[in-house]
Every structure is written in structure tokens, then in C-alpha cells.
Scaffold this active site. Structure first.
Site, PDB file in Angstrom:
ATOM      1  N   VAL A 205     -29.232   9.571  34.739  1.00 39.95           N
ATOM      2  CA  VAL A 205     -28.680   8.518  35.606  1.00 39.95           C
ATOM      3  C   VAL A 205     -28.695   9.086  37.017  1.00 39.95           C
ATOM      4  O   VAL A 205     -28.129  10.167  37.255  1.00 39.95           O
ATOM      5  CB  VAL A 205     -27.232   8.165  35.190  1.00 39.95           C
ATOM      6  CG1 VAL A 205     -26.695   7.031  36.063  1.00 39.95           C
ATOM      7  CG2 VAL A 205     -27.166   7.791  33.714  1.00 39.95           C
TER       8      VAL A 205
ATOM      9  N   VAL B 250     -48.210  -4.187  36.173  1.00 42.34           N
ATOM     10  CA  VAL B 250     -47.309  -4.690  35.124  1.00 42.34           C
ATOM     11  C   VAL B 250     -46.760  -3.507  34.342  1.00 42.34           C
ATOM     12  O   VAL B 250     -47.443  -2.496  34.157  1.00 42.34           O
ATOM     13  CB  VAL B 250     -48.011  -5.669  34.138  1.00 42.34           C
ATOM     14  CG1 VAL B 250     -48.266  -7.009  34.785  1.00 42.34           C
ATOM     15  CG2 VAL B 250     -49.280  -5.069  33.563  1.00 42.34           C
TER      16      VAL B 250
ATOM     17  N   VAL C 278     -35.936   5.989  41.946  1.00 39.49           N
ATOM     18  CA  VAL C 278     -37.176   6.691  42.286  1.00 39.49           C
ATOM     19  C   VAL C 278     -38.302   6.353  41.299  1.00 39.49           C
ATOM     20  O   VAL C 278     -39.476   6.270  41.684  1.00 39.49           O
ATOM     21  CB  VAL C 278     -36.942   8.220  42.335  1.00 39.49           C
ATOM     22  CG1 VAL C 278     -38.251   8.974  42.502  1.00 39.49           C
ATOM     23  CG2 VAL C 278     -36.003   8.568  43.469  1.00 39.49           C
TER      24      VAL C 278
ATOM     25  N   LYS D 190     -30.579   6.934  26.934  1.00 34.85           N
ATOM     26  CA  LYS D 190     -30.033   7.012  28.297  1.00 34.85           C
ATOM     27  C   LYS D 190     -28.540   6.860  28.127  1.00 34.85           C
ATOM     28  O   LYS D 190     -28.083   5.890  27.525  1.00 34.85           O
ATOM     29  CB  LYS D 190     -30.637   5.910  29.178  1.00 34.85           C
ATOM     30  CG  LYS D 190     -29.919   5.746  30.508  1.00 34.85           C
ATOM     31  CD  LYS D 190     -30.799   5.232  31.630  1.00 34.85           C
ATOM     32  CE  LYS D 190     -29.963   5.076  32.912  1.00 34.85           C
ATOM     33  NZ  LYS D 190     -30.738   5.232  34.134  1.00 34.85           N
TER      34      LYS D 190
ATOM     35  N   LYS E 161     -37.542   6.980  37.430  1.00 35.04           N
ATOM     36  CA  LYS E 161     -37.278   7.642  36.137  1.00 35.04           C
ATOM     37  C   LYS E 161     -37.620   6.744  34.957  1.00 35.04           C
ATOM     38  O   LYS E 161     -38.235   7.190  33.995  1.00 35.04           O
ATOM     39  CB  LYS E 161     -35.783   8.011  35.986  1.00 35.04           C
ATOM     40  CG  LYS E 161     -35.293   9.116  36.860  1.00 35.04           C
ATOM     41  CD  LYS E 161     -33.828   9.419  36.591  1.00 35.04           C
ATOM     42  CE  LYS E 161     -32.909   8.242  36.802  1.00 35.04           C
ATOM     43  NZ  LYS E 161     -32.827   7.783  38.187  1.00 35.04           N
ATOM     44  N   THR E 162     -37.196   5.473  35.048  1.00 31.97           N
ATOM     45  CA  THR E 162     -37.436   4.586  33.903  1.00 31.97           C
ATOM     46  C   THR E 162     -38.926   4.350  33.716  1.00 31.97           C
ATOM     47  O   THR E 162     -39.429   4.372  32.583  1.00 31.97           O
ATOM     48  CB  THR E 162     -36.702   3.244  34.101  1.00 31.97           C
ATOM     49  OG1 THR E 162     -35.312   3.512  34.298  1.00 31.97           O
ATOM     50  CG2 THR E 162     -36.867   2.348  32.897  1.00 31.97           C
TER      51      THR E 162
HETATM   52  N1  LIG Z   1     -45.688   3.784  39.231  1.00 29.56           N
HETATM   53  C1  LIG Z   1     -44.962   2.689  39.484  1.00 29.56           C
HETATM   54  N2  LIG Z   1     -45.478   1.462  39.287  1.00 29.56           N
HETATM   55  C2  LIG Z   1     -44.762   0.348  39.548  1.00 29.56           C
HETATM   56  N3  LIG Z   1     -43.500   0.346  39.999  1.00 29.56           N
HETATM   57  C3  LIG Z   1     -42.927   1.539  40.228  1.00 29.56           C
HETATM   58  C4  LIG Z   1     -43.616   2.769  39.967  1.00 29.56           C
HETATM   59  N4  LIG Z   1     -42.792   3.796  40.258  1.00 29.56           N
HETATM   60  C5  LIG Z   1     -41.628   3.242  40.672  1.00 29.56           C
HETATM   61  N5  LIG Z   1     -41.709   1.891  40.655  1.00 29.56           N
HETATM   62  C6  LIG Z   1     -40.675   0.910  41.054  1.00 29.56           C
HETATM   63  O1  LIG Z   1     -39.621   1.580  41.701  1.00 29.56           O
HETATM   64  C7  LIG Z   1     -38.385   1.001  41.350  1.00 29.56           C
HETATM   65  C8  LIG Z   1     -37.486   2.068  40.776  1.00 29.56           C
HETATM   66  O2  LIG Z   1     -38.036   2.538  39.557  1.00 29.56           O
HETATM   67  P1  LIG Z   1     -37.108   2.903  38.319  1.00 29.56           P
HETATM   68  O3  LIG Z   1     -36.241   1.756  37.963  1.00 29.56           O
HETATM   69  O4  LIG Z   1     -37.989   3.476  37.259  1.00 29.56           O
HETATM   70  O5  LIG Z   1     -36.217   4.049  39.000  1.00 29.56           O
HETATM   71  P2  LIG Z   1     -35.059   4.893  38.324  1.00 29.56           P
HETATM   72  O6  LIG Z   1     -35.142   6.250  38.909  1.00 29.56           O
HETATM   73  O7  LIG Z   1     -35.143   4.777  36.847  1.00 29.56           O
HETATM   74  O8  LIG Z   1     -33.764   4.143  38.858  1.00 29.56           O
HETATM   75  P3  LIG Z   1     -32.252   4.242  38.280  1.00 29.56           P
HETATM   76  O9  LIG Z   1     -31.630   5.382  39.032  1.00 29.56           O
HETATM   77  O10 LIG Z   1     -31.668   2.909  38.647  1.00 29.56           O
HETATM   78  O11 LIG Z   1     -32.324   4.469  36.803  1.00 29.56           O
HETATM   79  C9  LIG Z   1     -38.655  -0.125  40.355  1.00 29.56           C
HETATM   80  O12 LIG Z   1     -38.662  -1.352  41.013  1.00 29.56           O
HETATM   81  C10 LIG Z   1     -40.025   0.238  39.829  1.00 29.56           C
HETATM   82  O13 LIG Z   1     -40.714  -0.903  39.397  1.00 29.56           O
HETATM   83 MG   LIG Z   2     -33.774   4.011  35.528  1.00 32.21          MG
END
Ligand SMILES: Nc1ncnc2c1ncn2[C@@H]1O[C@H](COP(=O)(O)OP(=O)(O)OP(=O)(O)O)[C@@H](O)[C@H]1O
Ligand SMILES: [Mg+2]
Length: 226
Positions: free
Chosen positions: A115, A206, A13, A37, A15-16
Site C-alpha cells: 500500500v 487496456v 505509481v 494486498k 504497483k497494481t
Molecule cells: N504501464 C502502464 N500502462 C497503463 N497505465 C499505467 C501503467 N503504469 C501505470 N499506469 C496508470 O497509473 C495509475 C496508477 O497505477 P496503479 O493503480 O497501478 O498504481 P499503484 O501504485 O498501485 O497505486 P496505489 O498506491 O493506489 O495502489 C493508473 O491509472 C494506471 O492505469
Molecule cells: Mg495499487
């Protein structure tokens, strides 16, 4: 331990991206911030958009080494409990907590990324929610702007509060430049029903520490991590 715990309504979604934005923003304000993490899975499967692994991006934003952010990694992109099973091992919640606490003790503020979502198992008897409760950190909940987010976000808020977790904010990401009527209503409705402030993060072209720090301008980072 001052800081926040970044969870989401689902895996993938944002989070990172949000945790890195918070960390990068605090760092440019001169705060000694560290990220944690507990487990990163899926390091075999690079992000199609070229985004680095979670612990690598978080480390770039705080100045830590990636292995200081995350003590345990697995190659398959599966739930941590299954990844550990498949590797013939089991995760040790106490060891993961001790690692996070040591990371936090070496900094002024800790930003922990979960996670998946709140009820993801680390072991069959220890969830991400248990990890957040044990660390005693307030939550930032990351959610999608799109259809389905009302249910997923309100369920997450209920699951958080049911365990005594405090929610400091919801962040909708990536927030479109021109929100549809549905997306605009999701924002308004979550503000009305969520009982917590709702913020948005635009799609960032970026994901460098500088670009992430800039994106945090206006966010009440000190309130989220006090
Ligand atoms: N504001 C944003 N700008 C650019 N890309 C985004 C944005 N929000 C989400 N994304 C994109 O959505 C995807 C998922 O984001 P991210 O990896 O942060 O999710 P996550 O919740 O950390 O996933 P995981 O459960 O694998 O840890 C990525 O490809 C990320 O680049
Ligand atoms: Mg993540």
C-alpha cells in the site's frame, strides 16, 4: 512461500499494474498464482482512467475472488492507519499476515501488492515494510520514469536493504514509446547505481488479463518469484 512483494516509490505509481502483469504472466505459464494486498483504501473514488479497484484487477488476473485478495477495504483514499482510525477501528497486523499466508498456502506462488510506499503505516507501530519482512518475500520496486525518480528509487532501495529485504528488480512504468534524454538517463543511472536489474513496462491501452500477460513476455518472472 515462493513469490514477490510489489512495492513502489509512492502511491499511484503502478504497483497494481505491475503486480497484475506478473500474476497474469505466471498464470498463462500454468503457474497456480494468487495475489494478496493487505488493505485497499479509496474504493469510493474510482480511478479517472476507469481502472478497477486493486483487489478486483488482481483477482481477475489470478482467478480469485476480490475478497480473497484483500480482507479489509476502506472507502476514503487515505493512508490505511487513518482510514482505520476514521472507521473507529484499527488494523490487526497478525490477522493481515495470517490472511496473506493462507492465500499463499493455497497457491504455488504469491504476488503481494503493498500500500503506497515501503514506510506507509498500517498501524502506528507496523509498516508495509514490516509486513514485507514478516512475509519473507523479495521485492519488485515500481518507479516512475520521470524527474525525481532517482532520489525516490534509491531511497526505497536503501530502506528495503536496511531492513534486510532483497530487491529482485526495479520496474519503470509507464515507459514512454520515445523516452526523453532525462528518462533514458534515469533508466541508465538506476541500472548503474541501483544494484539490481531495471526493467520497463510500456503504457498499456487496456488492462485485461490477456494484455497484461502479453506485456510480461521477456520478464524473468520465475527469478523474481523463486
Ligand atoms: N504501464 C502502464 N500502462 C497503463 N497505465 C499505467 C501503467 N503504469 C501505470 N499506469 C496508470 O497509473 C495509475 C496508477 O497505477 P496503479 O493503480 O497501478 O498504481 P499503484 O501504485 O498501485 O497505486 P496505489 O498506491 O493506489 O495502489 C493508473 O491509472 C494506471 O492505469
Ligand atoms: Mg495499487
Amino acid at each position: 512461500m515462493p513469490g514477490c512483494f510489489v512495492t513502489a516509490t509512492d502511491t499511484g505509481v503502478g504497483k497494481t499494474v505491475v503486480a497484475a502483469t506478473i500474476a497474469a504472466g505466471l498464470r498463462v505459464q500454468g503457474v497456480r498464482v494468487a495475489a494478496s494486498k493487505p488493505v485497499v483504501t479509496g474504493i469510493d473514488e474510482p480511478d479517472p482512467g476507469g481502472m478497477p479497484a486493486d483487489h478486483v484487477l488482481l483477482a481477475a488476473c489470478t482467478g480469485q475472488a476480490p475478497e480473497d485478495v484483500t480482507p479489509v477495504t476502506f472507502r476514503p483514499a487515505v493512508s490505511p492507519h487513518l482510514a482505520a482510525d476514521q472507521a473507529g477501528t484499527a488494523l490487526d497486523p497478525e490477522a493481515l499476515l495470517a490472511h496473506a499466508r493462507a492465500v499463499g498456502a493455497a497457491a504455488e506462488v504469491i504476488v503481494v501488492e503493498g500500500v503506497g510506499g515501503l514506510l506507509v503505516p498500517l498501524t502506528r507501530t507496523w509498516s508495509i515494510r514490516d509486513h514485507a519482512v514478516a512475509l519473507g518475500l523479495p521485492l519488485v520496486v515500481v518507479a516512475r520514469p520521470a524527474l525525481g525518480t532517482l532520489n525516490h528509487t534509491l531511497l526505497t532501495l536503501e530502506a528495503a536493504r536496511g531492513a534486510g529485504l532483497e530487491v529482485r528488480a526495479v520496474v519503470l512504468t509507464p515507459w514512454p514509446a520515445e523516452p526523453s534524454a532525462l528518462e533514458a538517463d534515469n533508466l541508465a543511472t538506476l541500472r548503474e547505481l541501483g544494484g539490481t536489474p531495471v526493467w520497463t513496462l510500456p503504457r498499456l491501452p487496456v488492462l485485461t488479463p490477456a494484455a497484461l500477460a502479453e506485456a510480461s513476455e521477456g520478464w524473468p518472472l520465475r527469478d523474481w518469484t523463486a
